[in-house]
Write a protein that holds these residues in place. Structure first.
Motif, PDB file in Angstrom:
ATOM      1  N   ALA A  42       0.861  -1.178   0.000  1.00  0.00           N
ATOM      2  CA  ALA A  42       0.000   0.000   0.000  1.00  0.00           C
ATOM      3  C   ALA A  42       0.903   1.236   0.000  1.00  0.00           C
ATOM      4  N   CYS A  43       1.768   1.306  -1.001  1.00  0.00           N
ATOM      5  CA  CYS A  43       2.870   2.269  -1.041  1.00  0.00           C
ATOM      6  C   CYS A  43       2.453   3.712  -1.229  1.00  0.00           C
ATOM      7  N   GLY A  44       1.216   3.959  -1.660  1.00  0.00           N
ATOM      8  CA  GLY A  44       0.817   5.338  -1.904  1.00  0.00           C
ATOM      9  C   GLY A  44       1.737   5.977  -2.930  1.00  0.00           C
ATOM     10  N   LEU A  45       2.101   7.229  -2.694  1.00  0.00           N
ATOM     11  CA  LEU A  45       2.957   7.950  -3.633  1.00  0.00           C
ATOM     12  C   LEU A  45       4.430   7.696  -3.397  1.00  0.00           C
ATOM     13  N   GLY A  46       4.753   6.720  -2.522  1.00  0.00           N
ATOM     14  CA  GLY A  46       6.105   6.210  -2.443  1.00  0.00           C
ATOM     15  C   GLY A  46       7.044   6.840  -1.439  1.00  0.00           C
ATOM     16  N   ARG A  47       6.536   7.431  -0.379  1.00  0.00           N
ATOM     17  CA  ARG A  47       7.447   8.086   0.574  1.00  0.00           C
ATOM     18  C   ARG A  47       8.482   7.113   1.144  1.00  0.00           C
ATOM     19  N   HIS A  48       8.102   5.856   1.401  1.00  0.00           N
ATOM     20  CA  HIS A  48       9.067   4.894   1.948  1.00  0.00           C
ATOM     21  C   HIS A  48       9.900   4.240   0.848  1.00  0.00           C
ATOM     22  N   MET A  49       9.323   4.072  -0.314  1.00  0.00           N
ATOM     23  CA  MET A  49      10.125   3.588  -1.444  1.00  0.00           C
ATOM     24  C   MET A  49      11.242   4.580  -1.739  1.00  0.00           C
ATOM     25  N   ARG A  50      10.930   5.866  -1.684  1.00  0.00           N
ATOM     26  CA  ARG A  50      11.938   6.897  -1.938  1.00  0.00           C
ATOM     27  C   ARG A  50      13.036   6.866  -0.878  1.00  0.00           C
ATOM     28  N   LEU A  51      12.649   6.671   0.371  1.00  0.00           N
ATOM     29  CA  LEU A  51      13.614   6.584   1.467  1.00  0.00           C
ATOM     30  C   LEU A  51      14.617   5.457   1.220  1.00  0.00           C
ATOM     31  N   GLY A  97      13.270  -6.561   3.576  1.00  0.00           N
ATOM     32  CA  GLY A  97      12.454  -5.681   4.399  1.00  0.00           C
ATOM     33  C   GLY A  97      11.070  -5.546   3.810  1.00  0.00           C
ATOM     34  N   VAL A  98      10.059  -5.541   4.673  1.00  0.00           N
ATOM     35  CA  VAL A  98       8.680  -5.295   4.252  1.00  0.00           C
ATOM     36  C   VAL A  98       8.163  -4.144   5.100  1.00  0.00           C
ATOM     37  N   VAL A  99       7.635  -3.125   4.426  1.00  0.00           N
ATOM     38  CA  VAL A  99       7.136  -1.917   5.065  1.00  0.00           C
ATOM     39  C   VAL A  99       5.635  -1.813   4.842  1.00  0.00           C
ATOM     40  N   VAL A 100       4.898  -1.550   5.915  1.00  0.00           N
ATOM     41  CA  VAL A 100       3.459  -1.317   5.825  1.00  0.00           C
ATOM     42  C   VAL A 100       3.140  -0.147   6.745  1.00  0.00           C
ATOM     43  N   THR A 101       2.531   0.903   6.199  1.00  0.00           N
ATOM     44  CA  THR A 101       2.092   2.031   7.029  1.00  0.00           C
ATOM     45  C   THR A 101       0.675   2.439   6.641  1.00  0.00           C
ATOM     46  N   ASN A 102      -0.079   2.803   7.643  1.00  0.00           N
ATOM     47  CA  ASN A 102      -1.443   3.302   7.455  1.00  0.00           C
ATOM     48  C   ASN A 102      -2.309   2.349   6.632  1.00  0.00           C
ATOM     49  N   THR A 126       0.452   1.384  11.887  1.00  0.00           N
ATOM     50  CA  THR A 126      -0.880   1.768  11.438  1.00  0.00           C
ATOM     51  C   THR A 126      -1.733   2.148  12.636  1.00  0.00           C
ATOM     52  N   PHE A 127      -2.956   2.505  12.357  1.00  0.00           N
ATOM     53  CA  PHE A 127      -3.862   3.005  13.379  1.00  0.00           C
ATOM     54  C   PHE A 127      -4.274   1.896  14.346  1.00  0.00           C
ATOM     55  N   ALA A 128      -4.566   2.305  15.575  1.00  0.00           N
ATOM     56  CA  ALA A 128      -4.896   1.346  16.627  1.00  0.00           C
ATOM     57  C   ALA A 128      -6.126   1.809  17.400  1.00  0.00           C
ATOM     58  N   ASP A 141     -12.508  -2.759  12.365  1.00  0.00           N
ATOM     59  CA  ASP A 141     -11.858  -3.537  11.302  1.00  0.00           C
ATOM     60  C   ASP A 141     -10.532  -2.918  10.867  1.00  0.00           C
ATOM     61  N   PHE A 142     -10.390  -1.606  11.073  1.00  0.00           N
ATOM     62  CA  PHE A 142      -9.202  -0.892  10.604  1.00  0.00           C
ATOM     63  C   PHE A 142      -8.328  -0.382  11.742  1.00  0.00           C
ATOM     64  N   LEU A 143      -8.558  -0.898  12.954  1.00  0.00           N
ATOM     65  CA  LEU A 143      -7.781  -0.480  14.123  1.00  0.00           C
ATOM     66  C   LEU A 143      -7.193  -1.705  14.807  1.00  0.00           C
ATOM     67  N   LEU A 144      -5.888  -1.679  15.032  1.00  0.00           N
ATOM     68  CA  LEU A 144      -5.230  -2.785  15.724  1.00  0.00           C
ATOM     69  C   LEU A 144      -5.630  -2.816  17.194  1.00  0.00           C
ATOM     70  N   ALA A 145      -5.851  -3.997  17.708  1.00  0.00           N
ATOM     71  CA  ALA A 145      -6.117  -4.190  19.133  1.00  0.00           C
ATOM     72  C   ALA A 145      -4.804  -4.082  19.901  1.00  0.00           C
ATOM     73  N   PRO A 146      -4.855  -3.728  21.181  1.00  0.00           N
ATOM     74  CA  PRO A 146      -3.610  -3.668  21.957  1.00  0.00           C
ATOM     75  C   PRO A 146      -2.832  -4.979  21.849  1.00  0.00           C
ATOM     76  N   GLY A 147      -1.557  -4.860  21.525  1.00  0.00           N
ATOM     77  CA  GLY A 147      -0.688  -6.031  21.423  1.00  0.00           C
ATOM     78  C   GLY A 147      -0.862  -6.866  20.174  1.00  0.00           C
ATOM     79  N   GLU A 148      -1.702  -6.440  19.242  1.00  0.00           N
ATOM     80  CA  GLU A 148      -1.985  -7.270  18.063  1.00  0.00           C
ATOM     81  C   GLU A 148      -0.736  -7.507  17.209  1.00  0.00           C
ATOM     82  N   LEU A 149       0.068  -6.480  16.979  1.00  0.00           N
ATOM     83  CA  LEU A 149       1.283  -6.690  16.192  1.00  0.00           C
ATOM     84  C   LEU A 149       2.267  -7.607  16.906  1.00  0.00           C
TER      85      LEU A 149
END
Length: 192
Positions: A42-51, A97-102, A126-128, A141-149
């Motif tokens: 879910a790279c979006g416009l690539g802010r992490h790909m650019r990094l 490396g695998v990056v996932v944000t938001n 991501t959001f919690a 559905d779009f919020l992580l539960a405490p300790g889920e990761l």
């Protein structure tokens, strides 16, 4: 109840990917094998790909939006795919490396984890739960539960984990930097 987390270096504009890289991802990018391969889901416009591209990593980005894929096509492999409704396009491939944000789609946990090569790094933010007090996303559905990761990465080496409130804008996030069990190609360099 959430604990405050240090403020991100830059405020987030409305366009996902146009802003500066996440301070979390930038902080732990050094854990990825130098010159290795990085997948941005879910790279979006690539802010992490650019990094990562700027640090001589071989980058791959995947996103549903055509404009996102066009924005990152000059950085590396750019894959347009609806990963929530179609077959996983990276079956059998693995990355240092695998990056996932938001982004959160729980049915993809097995595919995301399988994409991390043994000794590779998962950088996820991501959001919690608790974010509903500050805006969207607010559906469970779009919020992580405490300790889920932590549970998802059970058996991995957790380098860092946080769950709490960020400022500018206010939002509740959960984030992890974890190394998959197995022999690493080279030892990860830790910052002092």
């Amino acid at each position: 109840m959430t604990c405050p987390i240090p403020t991100e270096a830059a405020a987030l504009p409305h366009t996902h990917g146009a802003q500066a890289p996440s301070a979390w991802i930038a902080r732990f990018a050094h854990l990825v094998r130098p010159g290795g391969t990085v997948l941005d889901i879910a790279c979006g416009l690539g802010r992490h790909m650019r990094l990562f591209h700027a640090q001589n990593y071989v980058v791959t980005g995947i996103d549903k939006a055509q404009d996102a894929i066009e924005a990152v096509a000059d950085l590396g492999q750019a894959i347009q795919a609806d990963i929530e409704n179609q077959a996983w396009p990276l079956a059998g491939r693995s990355f240092d490396g695998v990056v996932v944000t938001n982004y959160l789609w729980r049915p993809l946990w097995p595919q995301i984890l399988a994409c991390v090569r043994p000794g590779g790094v998962l950088l996820y933010e991501t959001f919690a739960q608790g974010n509903e007090a500050y805006g969207k996303p607010s559906r469970p559905d779009f919020l992580l539960a405490p300790g889920e990761l932590l549970e998802v990465c059970k058996g991995w080496t957790v380098v860092a984990y946080e769950h709490g409130l960020l400022q500018q804008p206010e939002r509740v996030v959960q984030r992890i930097a974890a190394i998959k069990p197995g022999e690493a190609a080279a030892p990860a360099k830790l910052l002092s």
